[in-house]
Design an enzyme around this catalytic site. Sequence first.
Site, PDB file in Angstrom:
ATOM      1  N   ARG A 117     -14.635  14.950  -6.057  1.00 20.54           N
ATOM      2  CA  ARG A 117     -15.536  13.789  -6.100  1.00 20.54           C
ATOM      3  C   ARG A 117     -16.760  13.953  -5.205  1.00 20.54           C
ATOM      4  O   ARG A 117     -17.667  13.129  -5.257  1.00 20.54           O
ATOM      5  CB  ARG A 117     -14.778  12.515  -5.728  1.00 20.54           C
ATOM      6  CG  ARG A 117     -14.166  12.490  -4.342  1.00 20.54           C
ATOM      7  CD  ARG A 117     -13.251  11.277  -4.201  1.00 20.54           C
ATOM      8  NE  ARG A 117     -12.489  11.254  -2.963  1.00 20.54           N
ATOM      9  CZ  ARG A 117     -12.874  10.622  -1.870  1.00 20.54           C
ATOM     10  NH1 ARG A 117     -14.016   9.963  -1.862  1.00 20.54           N
ATOM     11  NH2 ARG A 117     -12.121  10.636  -0.788  1.00 20.54           N
ATOM     12  N   ARG A 154      -8.916   2.760   9.238  1.00 19.62           N
ATOM     13  CA  ARG A 154      -8.809   4.217   9.194  1.00 19.62           C
ATOM     14  C   ARG A 154      -8.601   4.761  10.604  1.00 19.62           C
ATOM     15  O   ARG A 154      -9.545   5.088  11.303  1.00 19.62           O
ATOM     16  CB  ARG A 154     -10.072   4.808   8.566  1.00 19.62           C
ATOM     17  CG  ARG A 154     -10.355   4.310   7.146  1.00 19.62           C
ATOM     18  CD  ARG A 154     -11.638   4.930   6.612  1.00 19.62           C
ATOM     19  NE  ARG A 154     -11.926   4.534   5.250  1.00 19.62           N
ATOM     20  CZ  ARG A 154     -12.722   3.512   4.915  1.00 19.62           C
ATOM     21  NH1 ARG A 154     -13.294   2.782   5.870  1.00 19.62           N
ATOM     22  NH2 ARG A 154     -12.947   3.234   3.656  1.00 19.62           N
ATOM     23  N   CYS A 168      -7.509  -0.178  -2.316  1.00 19.95           N
ATOM     24  CA  CYS A 168      -8.422  -0.039  -1.169  1.00 19.95           C
ATOM     25  C   CYS A 168      -9.498   1.006  -1.426  1.00 19.95           C
ATOM     26  O   CYS A 168     -10.236   1.379  -0.517  1.00 19.95           O
ATOM     27  CB  CYS A 168      -7.657   0.306   0.109  1.00 19.95           C
ATOM     28  SG  CYS A 168      -6.785   1.885   0.065  1.00 19.95           S
ATOM     29  N   ARG A 207      -3.753   2.389   8.638  1.00 26.80           N
ATOM     30  CA  ARG A 207      -3.292   3.628   8.023  1.00 26.80           C
ATOM     31  C   ARG A 207      -3.054   4.662   9.107  1.00 26.80           C
ATOM     32  O   ARG A 207      -3.899   4.864   9.979  1.00 26.80           O
ATOM     33  CB  ARG A 207      -4.338   4.150   7.026  1.00 26.80           C
ATOM     34  CG  ARG A 207      -3.920   5.450   6.345  1.00 26.80           C
ATOM     35  CD  ARG A 207      -4.910   5.854   5.267  1.00 26.80           C
ATOM     36  NE  ARG A 207      -6.192   6.268   5.813  1.00 26.80           N
ATOM     37  CZ  ARG A 207      -7.280   6.500   5.067  1.00 26.80           C
ATOM     38  NH1 ARG A 207      -7.231   6.331   3.765  1.00 26.80           N
ATOM     39  NH2 ARG A 207      -8.415   6.888   5.638  1.00 26.80           N
ATOM     40  N   GLU A 249      -1.969   7.686  -4.020  1.00 31.41           N
ATOM     41  CA  GLU A 249      -3.205   8.458  -4.195  1.00 31.41           C
ATOM     42  C   GLU A 249      -3.022   9.670  -5.097  1.00 31.41           C
ATOM     43  O   GLU A 249      -3.999  10.351  -5.413  1.00 31.41           O
ATOM     44  CB  GLU A 249      -3.692   8.955  -2.827  1.00 31.41           C
ATOM     45  CG  GLU A 249      -3.930   7.868  -1.810  1.00 31.41           C
ATOM     46  CD  GLU A 249      -4.160   8.433  -0.428  1.00 31.41           C
ATOM     47  OE1 GLU A 249      -5.323   8.705  -0.087  1.00 31.41           O
ATOM     48  OE2 GLU A 249      -3.167   8.602   0.315  1.00 31.41           O
ATOM     49  N   HIS A 269     -23.222  12.802   4.347  1.00 29.43           N
ATOM     50  CA  HIS A 269     -23.157  11.910   5.496  1.00 29.43           C
ATOM     51  C   HIS A 269     -24.392  11.012   5.561  1.00 29.43           C
ATOM     52  O   HIS A 269     -24.306   9.838   5.916  1.00 29.43           O
ATOM     53  CB  HIS A 269     -23.043  12.720   6.793  1.00 29.43           C
ATOM     54  CG  HIS A 269     -21.741  13.434   6.932  1.00 29.43           C
ATOM     55  ND1 HIS A 269     -20.533  12.778   7.033  1.00 29.43           N
ATOM     56  CD2 HIS A 269     -21.441  14.749   6.978  1.00 29.43           C
ATOM     57  CE1 HIS A 269     -19.555  13.650   7.146  1.00 29.43           C
ATOM     58  NE2 HIS A 269     -20.076  14.856   7.121  1.00 29.43           N
ATOM     59  N   ASN A 316     -10.068   6.351  -5.074  1.00 28.21           N
ATOM     60  CA  ASN A 316     -10.975   7.499  -4.967  1.00 28.21           C
ATOM     61  C   ASN A 316     -10.210   8.808  -5.137  1.00 28.21           C
ATOM     62  O   ASN A 316     -10.543   9.643  -5.980  1.00 28.21           O
ATOM     63  CB  ASN A 316     -11.692   7.503  -3.612  1.00 28.21           C
ATOM     64  CG  ASN A 316     -12.513   6.250  -3.390  1.00 28.21           C
ATOM     65  OD1 ASN A 316     -12.736   5.472  -4.303  1.00 28.21           O
ATOM     66  ND2 ASN A 316     -12.961   6.047  -2.176  1.00 28.21           N
ATOM     67  N   ASP A 317      -9.170   8.983  -4.322  1.00 32.61           N
ATOM     68  CA  ASP A 317      -8.375  10.206  -4.416  1.00 32.61           C
ATOM     69  C   ASP A 317      -7.542  10.235  -5.694  1.00 32.61           C
ATOM     70  O   ASP A 317      -7.350  11.299  -6.287  1.00 32.61           O
ATOM     71  CB  ASP A 317      -7.467  10.362  -3.193  1.00 32.61           C
ATOM     72  CG  ASP A 317      -8.149  11.147  -2.073  1.00 32.61           C
ATOM     73  OD1 ASP A 317      -9.055  11.932  -2.377  1.00 32.61           O
ATOM     74  OD2 ASP A 317      -7.777  10.966  -0.907  1.00 32.61           O
TER      75      ASP A 317
END
Length: 545
Positions: free
Chosen positions: A463, A295, A500, A331, A429, A188, A452-453
């Site tokens: 990841r 998101r 994305c 989304r 994904e 984070h 990413n996924d």
Amino acid sequence: MLQAKGKSVFAGIAIGKIFVYKKSEQQVKRVEVEDVEEEIARFHKARNTAVSQLQELYQRALREVGEANAAIFKIHQMMLQDDDFKESVENMICTQKVNAEYAVASTEDNFSEMFTAMQDEYMRERAADIKDISERLLEILGGKSIATVESTEPIIIVAEDLAPSETVQLNRDKVLSFATVQGSVNSHTAILAKTMGIPALVGTDIPLDDTIDGKLGIVDGTNGMIYVEPDEEFLTLMQERLREERKEREALQTLKEQEDITLDGQRVMLHANIGNIKDLESVIQNDAGGIGLFRSEFIYLEKDTFPTEEEQFRIYKTVAETMAGKRVIIRTLDIGADKQCDYFKIEKEANPALGYRAIRICLTRPDIFKIQLRALFRASAFGNIAIMYPMIISVDEVHKIQKIVTEVKAELAEQGIAFGNPEQGIMIETPAAVMMSGELAKEVDFFSIGTNDLTQYTLVIDRQNPKLDEFYDSRHPAVLKMIEMVVENAHKAGIWVGICGEMGADTEMIGKILAMGVDELSVSPGSVLPVRKVIRETKVTEYKN
């Protein structure tokens, strides 16, 4: 000149005085108490104070780094209010008749050990969050003020680690950069630093002592290096690089209102990813052509209970109206995996990334899903909203979604509530979605590839695990072949396809991606202009086989 290697969190050059930040050690003694009720009351008072402090941090983070990155402070509040944590402290005070400080410190040790032993990397990183909230409690119980970084001049912070609460309180006018010994590029704190635009390193092999404190330092975020007491020649070289960076940033401003079109005439939709309506200012400042990923799960993460239809409707309507006709792709709820809401009461899973998440929650809890869909369809009457469904693996799932959507539209029509006709698409994904993309393309209006996924699931690599950084490769031939297959199947069915994930902002891959036929790139607001520059300088035909 001392040199140290680290992992880059955010690129860029920073030159300034090094400040070694060391937290004060918490000395916790075991003390027997006679009045356990009074001691429990002390703990509750400290906990309430900590929750209030975290709420203030959350509000500050909202203003400075947006809702998506502020969510960690909501998570910390929820962890403080978690029954398991609370009951562990209370039980220890009661059964052992010990002071609250000792009970908190012992609970921290137990919970940290439990999280550290878990296989899932995200869950292991929660050990740092437990430490952060426990230290806050201990300082409050001890009557101490929370440690912060203070400086009257611009500095480079070097520390063992920085908690998210410490990072968000950094004075951007005074902090040029930071380098930490611990931490991962997906923590984070790293994400906050990236959003704040501070050149930063984690996992840096550097001593935290007087050999560097107060000395002149250079952080090279591009190459993952920090230099202490550079010689005159090297300093001059890096100062020149810093001047060039500033010139490049100024030059990017001239690209505003320019078309997103390649040298050989291929037009690209260049959109922005956001997590909050407060990010809209950055979208507009960077001249994005629309929003490719809103998101919506962060609306849920910031609350202690389910957001109502009206609350969601107002947010979606504001986004649609602010973007003034530009497409806004929202989304649907993507809770689960690394984004947990206690009030959803999702059971702990051994591998949450492969578990009960995203569309799987929506399809098994249609009451929650319908509330969000009602809000989305109502808001679509006020602008160019599109709806996107995450983690799809089959045509059957799409059919189930369509059935629920039909029910929602019928209810709205019966109640005389206006709604639009938004585009509806899905995220690609998973390898399953790739292999079924030909059939899926006949059911939806667009695809958005979450690279990413997709990379994570294709390569079977977590990841968020820093130990696997050298194996994680978003440019892996298997991933690229999957993207190519998805684009081909999408275009055969007459629908458009975007990216994305992080690959959309990978400037070295843009030519190859566009050569595959990708129609849209959605990136962080700060990456819009750099990506536009590359698009306008690219000749796509040179990348085609």
